[in-house]
Design a protein around this motif. Structure first.
Motif, short mmCIF file in Angstrom:
data_model
loop_
_atom_site.label_atom_id
_atom_site.label_comp_id
_atom_site.label_asym_id
_atom_site.label_seq_id
_atom_site.Cartn_x
_atom_site.Cartn_y
_atom_site.Cartn_z
N ALA A 135 0.74 -1.06 0.04
CA ALA A 135 -0.02 0.04 0.02
C ALA A 135 0.93 1.25 0.04
CB ALA A 135 -0.94 -0.23 1.28
N GLN A 136 2.24 1.23 0.65
CA GLN A 136 2.75 2.61 0.95
C GLN A 136 3.48 2.61 -0.58
OE1 GLN A 136 5.40 2.01 4.18
NE2 GLN A 136 3.91 1.99 5.68
N ARG A 137 4.32 1.50 -0.99
CA ARG A 137 4.75 1.64 -2.27
C ARG A 137 4.05 2.20 -3.40
NH1 ARG A 137 4.42 -1.18 -6.32
NH2 ARG A 137 3.63 -2.94 -5.42
N GLN A 138 2.68 1.51 -3.39
CA GLN A 138 1.81 2.08 -4.45
C GLN A 138 1.52 3.54 -4.57
OE1 GLN A 138 -2.23 0.02 -4.23
NE2 GLN A 138 -2.16 -0.16 -6.48
N ALA A 139 1.16 3.90 -3.36
CA ALA A 139 0.95 5.39 -3.22
C ALA A 139 2.06 6.20 -3.50
CB ALA A 139 0.67 5.68 -1.63
N LEU A 140 3.04 5.63 -3.17
CA LEU A 140 4.54 6.45 -3.84
C LEU A 140 4.76 6.48 -5.08
CD1 LEU A 140 6.87 5.87 -0.77
CD2 LEU A 140 5.74 7.80 -1.23
N GLU A 141 4.49 5.35 -5.82
CA GLU A 141 4.87 5.05 -7.09
C GLU A 141 3.81 5.99 -7.93
OE1 GLU A 141 4.86 0.94 -7.80
OE2 GLU A 141 6.95 0.84 -7.31
N LEU A 142 2.57 6.04 -7.47
CA LEU A 142 1.48 6.77 -8.23
C LEU A 142 2.00 8.29 -8.27
CD1 LEU A 142 -1.78 4.79 -7.18
CD2 LEU A 142 -0.75 4.84 -9.67
N ALA A 143 2.31 8.56 -7.37
CA ALA A 143 2.74 9.95 -6.74
C ALA A 143 4.20 10.63 -7.48
CB ALA A 143 2.88 10.60 -5.31
N TYR A 144 5.04 9.71 -7.61
CA TYR A 144 6.23 9.91 -8.05
C TYR A 144 6.65 9.53 -9.55
CZ TYR A 144 7.01 11.81 -3.58
OH TYR A 144 6.71 12.38 -2.38
N TYR A 145 5.94 8.45 -9.76
CA TYR A 145 6.25 7.99 -11.24
C TYR A 145 5.01 8.42 -12.15
CZ TYR A 145 9.81 5.18 -9.41
OH TYR A 145 11.17 4.97 -8.90
N GLU A 146 3.86 8.49 -11.78
CA GLU A 146 2.79 9.10 -12.39
C GLU A 146 2.14 10.64 -12.39
OE1 GLU A 146 -0.54 6.31 -13.13
OE2 GLU A 146 0.69 4.65 -12.51
N GLY A 147 2.72 10.87 -11.27
CA GLY A 147 2.47 12.55 -10.99
C GLY A 147 1.28 12.84 -10.68
N LEU A 148 0.50 11.73 -9.93
CA LEU A 148 -0.82 12.21 -9.13
C LEU A 148 -0.79 12.94 -8.20
CD1 LEU A 148 -2.43 8.45 -10.28
CD2 LEU A 148 -2.31 10.61 -11.47
N SER A 149 -1.88 13.78 -7.94
CA SER A 149 -1.81 14.26 -6.34
C SER A 149 -2.61 13.22 -5.65
CB SER A 149 -2.82 15.50 -6.42
OG SER A 149 -4.21 14.88 -6.99
#
Length: 184
Positions: A135-149
């Protein structure tokens, strides 16, 4: 209810009258949102911050009418929370600049040694990310690799935004501990 002034409406809110919150939001929500938008530059973040400000007014009830107007209190709270978000955004940006590769931009122009060092750092970050709970990895990857807020992440994962914020923060703290030697 509309005939109440801000102080009377706030007192009604403290007594549990939820329609008082609606009244205060109708009166002050626009100016809170506009300030948040001006400071943050993002309509989604401004919406989140506006909601946070009024939620705090309702739940924590820290406004003291003797210290000034409700409008000034809300604007001060908005400004303070926006600055917190900007600082957090800056810290995340610095973290990204140091540790996560952005399509080899800037790396290709460096010396072979610099490229090798960047590749090694990138590999260490990837390895550290894999050690995080899903869950933590997914949140960070979406934020930093996909640029999602955080709002977009919450929507995509169908998860409350508070949960997304907690997961992101916990993940970043774990990464910081895992990669401490690289932060120097």
């Amino acid at each position: 209810m509309d005939a109440l002034n801000d102080i009377e409406a706030y007192r009604a809110l403290k007594q549990g009258n939820a329609s008082a919150l609606s009244l205060l939001y109708d009166r002050h929500g626009g100016v809170v949102y506009r300030l948040a938008l001006r400071l943050l530059g993002s309509s989604e973040e401004a919406e989140d911050l506006s909601q946070e400000v009024f939620l705090q007014l309702w739940q924590k009830q820290t406004y003291d009418p003797a210290r000034g107007s409700l409008s000034n209190f809300l604007l001060t709270l908005t400004r303070s929370r926006a600055i917190d978000r900007l600082r957090s955004r800056g810290a995340r940006g610095r973290f990204l600049q140091r540790w996560m590769r952005e399509g080899d931009v800037g790396i290709a122009a460096g010396s072979p040694f610099e490229r090798l060092a960047a590749d090694e750092r990138s590999e260490r970050v990837q390895t550290a990310l894999k050690t995080l709970p899903e869950a933590q990895r997914q949140a960070l990857e979406l934020a930093y690799y996909e640029g999602l807020s955080q709002s977009e992440i919450a929507q995509r994962l169908d998860t409350p935004i508070g949960t997304v914020k907690s997961r992101s923060r916990q993940g970043l703290l774990k990464l910081r501990n895992l990669l401490f030697d690289l932060l120097g």
